[in-house]
Design a protein around this motif. Structure first.
Motif, PDB file in Angstrom:
ATOM      1  N   ASN A  56       0.823  -1.216   0.000  1.00 47.33           N
ATOM      2  CA  ASN A  56       0.000   0.000   0.000  1.00 47.33           C
ATOM      3  C   ASN A  56       0.859   1.268   0.000  1.00 47.33           C
ATOM      4  OD1 ASN A  56      -2.411  -1.444   0.040  1.00 47.33           O
ATOM      5  ND2 ASN A  56      -2.548  -1.450   2.271  1.00 47.33           N
ATOM      6  N   VAL A  57       1.950   1.230   0.747  1.00 47.79           N
ATOM      7  CA  VAL A  57       2.867   2.374   0.758  1.00 47.79           C
ATOM      8  C   VAL A  57       3.471   2.572  -0.631  1.00 47.79           C
ATOM      9  CG1 VAL A  57       5.061   3.229   1.673  1.00 47.79           C
ATOM     10  CG2 VAL A  57       3.411   2.170   3.208  1.00 47.79           C
TER      11      VAL A  57
ATOM     12  N   TYR B 109       0.144   6.641   2.303  1.00 51.62           N
ATOM     13  CA  TYR B 109      -0.521   5.343   2.431  1.00 51.62           C
ATOM     14  C   TYR B 109      -1.797   5.343   1.601  1.00 51.62           C
ATOM     15  CZ  TYR B 109      -1.883   0.985   4.753  1.00 51.62           C
ATOM     16  OH  TYR B 109      -2.205  -0.324   5.018  1.00 51.62           O
TER      17      TYR B 109
END
Length: 732
Positions: A459-460, A555
Motif C-alpha cells: 500500500n505504501v 498510504y
C-alpha cells in the motif's frame, strides 16, 4: 381530464359526486364544483355530501389535497419505490393507500437511477390491470420509517421496534398490515394519531420471518440500508465476463505465489512470494512480490458493475453471511486467486536490504497462478517447523523464504514503531440451525501479522508511485488525535498515577510506551480501549495527511479490490499513471475523487455499524438462556446513567444501570471516568473488575442489562475530586 360545468345538469346527489370522482380521481372541492356546474347554495350541499361520503368510508382526502375513492389511484400521485421485478423494472406503490385490497402493480418508467424507498411524483396511465408511471419529479427519501417485528395477539396487532432507543410499540390496523404475519420483520411508517394509547403505523415493506436462520443479519442489513440484490444488468455483465488472457501481461505463472487467508475465506484477492536477493550488492536482502486480483480488468469505469460497486462501497461481513461488493461470478471466481488457476493480477515487486529498508519497487500487470491456497493456521504450522504432511516441497520452500523476508522486515517496523494495540477479536460461529454455536476470542497468529506487513508495504508503494507519477489518487488517512481527546486521555492517566505531557509531539511511540508500562497491571486491558478511543477515525481522502497509527507519510489502499472500492480506484490510478493498458482512471473520475472518497468513507462506517449491531444481537440471543447467571466483568465505559461492562469469557457487553449500584446518588465524574456516590464516596471507575449478574437479554435490540451480583464487593471509597458548584443567583 378537462373540467367544466355540465349543461342542463341533473340535481346534485351522492351518485353524481361519486361518478365525477371516478372520472377524475384526486379532484378537489373546487374542481368538483366546476365539473358539476355547482353555484351558490349548492356548494353547501356538495360540502355536506363530501362529509357524509368521508364518514362512510367511501371517500378519502380533503378539500385542498383532493378526494379519491378508496382503492383508486389519481392520475398524478406520489409513489414509493418498493423494488424491482425479475426483468429489472422498478416497482412502486402509492404513498397513500387506504383500501384493504392489495394496490395494483405500478411499473415506473425512468432513465434515472432511483433506489428502493425513494419517493417520486409521477403521472399514471392504466395498461391493462397494471399502471405505468412516468416520473415528474423525484422527492427524495420517504418519510421516517421504523424497522420492527409484528406481534399479533387475537385481533390486535403491534409492531415492536428493533431500535433499543425506541420508547414505544406501534398499533397497526389489520388493513395496514400489508399481509404481514406474526413474528415477521417489517418496515413500517408512523401515522398521525394514537390507538389505545399507542402511536399508529402501517406496514410498507415485508422483509421476512424472524424464525429464519439469517434473520439477525437481515435486521442489520435493512436497518442500515445496505443493498443486497444485484440489478439484472449487473448480473448480466458479470455472467458475460470470461477468463482474461495473458496477452500484454508479465508472466508470473512460474513464481510460486501463495494465498494465505482465514479458513472461511470465500474470495482470495492477495498472494505473496519472497526470496533472498541474489544481487551481491544487497547481501542479506530480500525480493518480495505482492500480487493482487486485477478487478479493474472486469469492472471498468462507468459500466453497470462499476456503478453498483460504487454504490455499495465495500463488502459487509456478518457471522452468517457476506454481502459482497461484486457479484459472486467475479468475487468468488474470475477475480479470486484460486489455486492452480491462471488469474490476471496487479503486482508490485519490492527489494529490501538486510535491515528491512526498501531499496526500490516497481508495479506491473501480470498473469499469475497460485501455488497453494493456505489458511493462517497451515502457514503458522509451517513457520513453526511443523508443515502439513501433504505440503509440497515447492510450497514449503516458498513459506520458508516468505518467513525469512518477514523477519527482515520486522527490523524496519521496529524502527518505525507503529501503534501496537492489543484488541482481542471475537469469533462467532453459527450452527446449522442459524444460531450461535460458540463465541470465543480469535487466536492472534504470527502468520496474520506477516500478511498484514506485506500488505502495508504494498500500500505504501502504491501511494509513493502515484505521487511520483503525479497521478491523483485516494489516500487512506489517519489524522493525529485531537487536542480535546488528548486532554481527556491525560485526565484519565492522572487518575491512575500516570504522567502525560499534553504539549509533547505526539507519535505512536508515546502511546506504545504507555501500553507497554501497563502490561501485567490492573489497567492493561482497559488501557488498549482508552488509547483506541483517543485516536481519530481513519477515512479516505484525496488530500494526504499521512497515517498516524501506522506512522507513515504516504498510504493508500491497494490490496483488496474485490471487497473495497477504494482499492479499485487506486488500481485504476496505477494503470493510468504507469500506462498499463485499459481500465485506467478517467478524467471524469479524477474530478470526482473528493466526492468518491467521502462516499466510500460513509459506506465503510455503515458497514462497521451494521456488523457491530449484528454481533450484538447474536450475542444477546446466545446469552438469553443465561439470564440469572453471574460473570466476571470489567468496566469499559462510564456514563451518567450507568456503567458499560464487558464479560471476561465471551466479550459480551451491556449496561449496569446506576440505579442498581447502591442506595445513594451517583455523580458522573467525567475527568476520572467514574461514578461516585455522594454519601459514601464509593467509586466505580473505568477498568474496575466487578462480579455481575445478567438481568435481561433482548435479542431483538441486541441489549444486555446487568445487576451487581450478590457476591460482588463494592470498590473501596476513593478520595473525591473537588467539586466546584456555581453560586446560586437570586431570583428576581
Amino acid at each position: 381530464m378537462p373540467r367544466g360545468p355540465a349543461k342542463n345538469a341533473p340535481p346534485l346527489d351522492r351518485q353524481r359526486v361519486l361518478d365525477a370522482l371516478a372520472a377524475d380521481p384526486g379532484a378537489t372541492k373546487r374542481d368538483l364544483a366546476k365539473t358539476l356546474g355547482i353555484k351558490g347554495s349548492d356548494r353547501i350541499i356538495l360540502k355536506r355530501i363530501l362529509k357524509q361520503l368521508e364518514g362512510e368510508g367511501l371517500l378519502k382526502g380533503s378539500r385542498k389535497r383532493g378526494y379519491v375513492r378508496p382503492g383508486t389511484i389519481p392520475e398524478i400521485a406520489v409513489l414509493e419505490i418498493i423494488g424491482q421485478d425479475p426483468d429489472g423494472e422498478l416497482l412502486a406503490r402509492p404513498s397513500r393507500w387506504d383500501s384493504n385490497e392489495e394496490p395494483p402493480q405500478i411499473i415506473v418508467v425512468t432513465e434515472d437511477a432511483i433506489g428502493q424507498g425513494e419517493r417520486v411524483l409521477a403521472r399514471l396511465t392504466p395498461v391493462g390491470e397494471t399502471f405505468e408511471a412516468k416520473v415528474i419529479k423525484r422527492l427524495g427519501a420517504s418519510a421516517h420509517k421504523v424497522l420492527g417485528v409484528v406481534r399479533i395477539s387475537g385481533s390486535l396487532a403491534r409492531i415492536a421496534p428493533i431500535d433499543r432507543k425506541s420508547k414505544s410499540e406501534f398499533n397497526v390496523d389489520n388493513r395496514d398490515l400489508f399481509g404481514a404475519e406474526n413474528n415477521e420483520l417489517v418496515v413500517c411508517e408512523p401515522l398521525a394519531g394514537r390507538s389505545s394509547g399507542f402511536p399508529r403505523a402501517r406496514v410498507v415493506e415485508r422483509i421476512g420471518s424472524m424464525d429464519a436462520p439469517k434473520a439477525v443479519s437481515l435486521i442489520a442489513i435493512h436497518a442500515h440500508g445496505i443493498p443486497t440484490e444485484f440489478p439484472k444488468e449487473v448480473l448480466d455483465e458479470a455472467n458475460a465476463a470470461g477468463p482474461a488472457t495473458a496477452a500484454g501481461r508479465t508472466d508470473l505463472r512460474n513464481t510460486p505465489l501463495l494465498t494465505i487467508d482465514p479458513d472461511d475465506a470465500r474470495d482470495h484477492d492477495d498472494a505473496v512470494w519472497a526470496a533472498p536477493d541474489t544481487d551481491p550488492a544487497n547481501k542479506g536482502g530480500f525480493v518480495a512480490i505482492v500480487a493482487i486480483a486485477d478487478v479493474a480488468h472486469y469492472v471498468t469505469p462507468g459500466n453497470a458493475l462499476d456503478r453498483e460497486a460504487y454504490k455499495r462501497g465495500n463488502s459487509v461481513y456478518f457471522p452468517d453471511r457476506v454481502v459482497p461488493m461484486l457479484p459472486e461470478k467475479l468475487s468468488a471466481d474470475l477475480c479470486s486467486l484460486k489455486e492452480g488457476v491462471d488469474r490476471p493480477c496487479m503486482a508490485v515487486r519490492m527489494v529490501f536490504d538486510a535491515n528491512g529498508r526498501k531499496r526500490r519497487h516497481e508495479f506491473l500487470r501480470g498473469m499469475m497462478r497460485s501455488a497453494a491456497r493456505l489458511t493462517y493456521a497451515q502457514a503458522q504450522r509451517a513457520f513453526d517447523g511443523k508443515p502439513d504432511a501433504d505440503m509440497s516441497e515447492t510450497v514449503r520452500k516458498a513459506l520458508h523464504d516468505v518467513w525469512g523476508a518477514y523477519l527482515v522486515l520486522l527490523k524496519e517496523r521496529a524502527g518505525r514503531d507503529p501503534l501496537e494495540l492489543d484488541l482481542p477479536e471475537r469469533q462467532i460461529k453459527i450452527g446449522a440451525d442459524g444460531k450461535i454455536a460458540s463465541i470465543a476470542f480469535k487466536e492472534r497468529l504470527e502468520s496474520m501479522k506477516l500478511i498484514e506487513e506485506f500488505m502495508v508495504l504494498a500500500n505504501v508503494a502504491a501511494a509513493e508511485t502515484l505521487e511520483k507519477a503525479r497521478t491523483p489518487l485516494i489516500y487512506r488517512v489517519h489524522d493525529q488525535p485531537s487536542k480535546e481527546k488528548l486532554f481527556g486521555f491525560s485526565d484519565y492517566l492522572r487518575t491512575i498515577g500516570v504522567s502525560f505531557a499534553k504539549g509533547q509531539v505526539m507519535k505512536p511511540a508515546v502511546f506504545n510506551r504507555i501500553l507497554a508500562n501497563s502490561k501485567g497491571g490492573p489497567h492493561e486491558l482497559v488501557m488498549n480501549d482508552v488509547v483506541l478511543r483517543t485516536q481519530a477515525q481513519a477515512i479516505y481522502d484525496d488530500t494526504n495527511v499521512g497515517h498516524f497509527g501506522l506512522n507513515l507519510a504516504k498510504y493508500a489502499h491497494f490490496t483488496s479490490p474485490i471487497r473495497r472500492y477504494a482499492d479499485l480506484v487506486v488500481h485504476r490510478a496505477l494503470i493510468r499513471g504507469l500506462k498499463l493498458g485499459d481500465g485506467g482512471l478517467t478524467d471524469k473520475e479524477v474530478v470526482r475523487l473528493s466526492e468518491t472518497a467521502e462516499h466510500i468513507s460513509m459506506t465503510e462506517r455503515r458497514a462497521m455499524a451494521a456488523e457491530r449491531d449484528s454481533t450484538d444481537r447474536y450475542v444477546a440471543a446466545f446469552m438469553e438462556d443465561r439470564v440469572g447467571a453471574s460473570f466476571d466483568a470489567r468496566v469499559t465505559g462510564v456514563t451518567r446513567f450507568g456503567l458499560f461492562v464487558r464479560l471476561a469469557d465471551t466479550g459480551a457487553e451491556g449496561l449496569l444501570p446506576a440505579r442498581v449500584l447502591g442506595q445513594e446518588y451517583f455523580r458522573h465524574d467525567e475527568r476520572r471516568h467514574a461514578l461516585i456516590g455522594d454519601r459514601t464516596g464509593t467509586s466505580y471507575a473505568l477498568g474496575d473488575k466487578l462480579r455481575v449478574k445478567l438481568a435481561e437479554a433482548a435479542p431483538l435490540t441486541g441489549g444486555l442489562r446487568f445487576d451487581l451480583a450478590e457476591e460482588s464487593e463494592a470498590p473501596p471509597p476513593r478520595r473525591r475530586a473537588p467539586v466546584v458548584r456555581p453560586r446560586s443567583k437570586r431570583r428576581r
